[in-house]
Scaffold this motif. Structure first.
Motif, short mmCIF file in Angstrom:
data_model
loop_
_atom_site.label_atom_id
_atom_site.label_comp_id
_atom_site.label_asym_id
_atom_site.label_seq_id
_atom_site.Cartn_x
_atom_site.Cartn_y
_atom_site.Cartn_z
N LEU A 103 0.81 -1.22 0.00
CA LEU A 103 0.00 0.00 0.00
C LEU A 103 0.84 1.28 0.00
O LEU A 103 0.29 2.38 -0.08
N ASP A 104 2.16 1.14 0.06
CA ASP A 104 3.01 2.33 0.12
C ASP A 104 2.85 3.24 -1.09
O ASP A 104 3.04 4.46 -1.00
N LYS A 105 2.51 2.64 -2.21
CA LYS A 105 2.36 3.44 -3.44
C LYS A 105 1.25 4.49 -3.31
O LYS A 105 1.20 5.45 -4.08
N PHE A 106 0.35 4.29 -2.35
CA PHE A 106 -0.77 5.22 -2.17
C PHE A 106 -0.48 6.28 -1.12
O PHE A 106 -1.38 7.06 -0.77
N ALA A 107 0.74 6.32 -0.62
CA ALA A 107 1.08 7.27 0.44
C ALA A 107 0.81 8.73 0.05
O ALA A 107 0.25 9.49 0.85
N PRO A 108 1.18 9.19 -1.16
CA PRO A 108 0.88 10.58 -1.52
C PRO A 108 -0.62 10.89 -1.48
O PRO A 108 -1.02 11.97 -1.04
N LEU A 109 -1.43 9.94 -1.95
CA LEU A 109 -2.87 10.14 -1.90
C LEU A 109 -3.35 10.21 -0.45
O LEU A 109 -4.21 11.03 -0.10
N GLY A 110 -2.79 9.35 0.40
CA GLY A 110 -3.14 9.37 1.80
C GLY A 110 -2.81 10.69 2.46
O GLY A 110 -3.57 11.20 3.30
N GLN A 111 -1.69 11.29 2.07
CA GLN A 111 -1.30 12.58 2.62
C GLN A 111 -2.28 13.68 2.18
O GLN A 111 -2.66 14.54 2.98
#
Length: 401
Positions: A4-12
């Motif tokens: 799920l790390d690839k979604f970190a920018p979206l999470g931010q």
């Protein structure tokens, strides 16, 4: 490391949105009191953020039809029509849709998204070319990704650009499939159907029109933008949804092509998805009947749309290009949009918060939807509330000189 790390920018970005007090994904309706009134966290709210254009979700005859089918056929089909069989209601609804559109054939899908996904990915093969309006809905783009066809985007609502791109393809093998929407879902502008149909005729392309937001809204009989423009014969495929004007869920495609039914055994999203529950089918079929029986609903919708659009325009908001059931307010940045949306909800008015990259020009939008069920007083209250908050935030054109 996590997958799920690839979604970190979206999470931010999502976390920043919540810090501004806006979390549109967490809004829960405690109850729906009518097509346009709800409660959220125990507070009454006016709903200007649904696609319930004709206000049919609480129609008594629709509700009773659904209850009767639920008792007769049970809660669901538990499988696809290929595997678990077709229920009588499925074929009845398809016949009614074909009759309504004056077409030879119809297919019913479980969602409108699935209808676009299925038709586009199936019709356009490896040697073909898909020509998509740049502002197309996500379901259209996702259908194109499933297709093996070459994908070309043309400028939004620009028939001349479409024609230029088609001319560049002269001499190349394969079919050309043009995909447009009757009404575009973010800004609410109508397709230039007459000009697009002319390009289609001149180039020998095939035309698919997604009438999701224009079914029940445009045309003398509510058949959509192609009917309004007088070019229904040029629309080889008409796709639409039941989740807007018909107040239910599901999707469809109608066509006059004689071999249309072969798609039932090659459309993978149709073949491998559980079919619509009979209760939903019954509700939608009665909704189609109500739409035909009550053309005055469409007239009321347009009157309300003009009232909302004209009121917000006069207040100084920057809006989409024309009045219609979708009236979107353009805002300068995400922070202002999130603050505005949160303030509206606190004042008891619910609208949609649309953020880039889902918006056409990378500006956030407050997307309002008006229905035939809204009263003049409710529309005026929405205008007044938006205007009060817009003035406080300094986003009205009159405030900006």
């Amino acid at each position: 490391m996590s997958i799920l790390d690839k979604f970190a920018p979206l999470g931010q970005s999502y976390a920043q949105l919540r810090e501004l007090g806006a979390d549109p994904f967490a809004v829960t309706f405690d109850s729906m009191r009518s097509p346009v009134e709800a409660t959220i966290d125990g507070r009454p709210v006016l709903v200007f953020g649904s696609n319930n254009y004709l206000g049919l979700t609480f129609d008594p005859r629709m509700v009773e039809s659904g209850i009767e089918a639920l008792r007769t056929y049970g809660a669901g089909t538990t499988g696809s029509r290929i595997a678990n069989g077709t229920y009588l209601g499925h074929t009845s609804l398809e016949h009614k849709l074909a009759e309504f559109f004056g077409r030879r054939s119809a297919m019913v899908f479980t969602t409108g998204y699935q209808a676009n996904l299925a038709m586009i990915s199936t019709l356009a093969g490896r040697d073909d070319v898909l020509l998509l309006d740049a502002d197309s809905h996500a379901s259209i783009y996702d259908g194109s990704r499933l297709s093996a066809a070459q994908v070309i985007r043309f400028r939004h609502n620009d028939p001349d650009d479409l024609a230029r791109r088609l001319r560049r393809l002269e001499g190349q093998p394969g079919d050309r499939l043009i995909v447009v929407e009757g009404i575009y879902s973010m800004l609410g502008d109508r397709a230039r159907m007459a000009e697009i149909a002319q390009v289609k005729r001149e180039t020998g392309a095939t035309l698919l029109v997604d009438e999701a937001h224009s079914l029940g809204v445009l045309g003398a009989n509510g058949r959509g933008a192609a009917e309004e423009a007088g070019v229904e014969d040029d629309a080889d495929f008409v796709v639409g949804t039941f989740s807007k004007s018909l107040g239910g869920i599901g999707g469809f495609c109608v066509s006059n092509l004689p071999d249309f039914d072969i798609l039932r055994v090659c459309c993978r999203p149709y073949m491998f998805t559980a079919s619509l529950p009979p209760s939903v089918v019954a509700t939608v079929q009665r909704g189609l009947e109500r739409m035909v029986e009550q053309p005055e609903l469409r007239q009321t919708l347009h009157r309300n749309a003009h009232r909302l659009y004209d009121g917000l325009s006069a207040a100084g908001f920057i809006l989409g290009p024309e009045p219609g059931p979708i009236v979107s307010v353009r805002l300068p940045d995400v922070a202002v949009a999130a603050t505005f949306w949160t303030a509206l909800l606190q004042e008891g008015v619910y609208v949609n918060l649309a953020l880039p990259p889902a918006t056409p020009d990378s500006h956030p939008l407050l997307r309002t939807s008006v229905t035939a069920a809204h009263t003049d007083a409710q529309v005026d209250r929405a205008i007044a509330t938006l205007t009060k908050i817009g003035a406080a935030l300094g986003v009205l054109e009159t405030n900006n000189g």
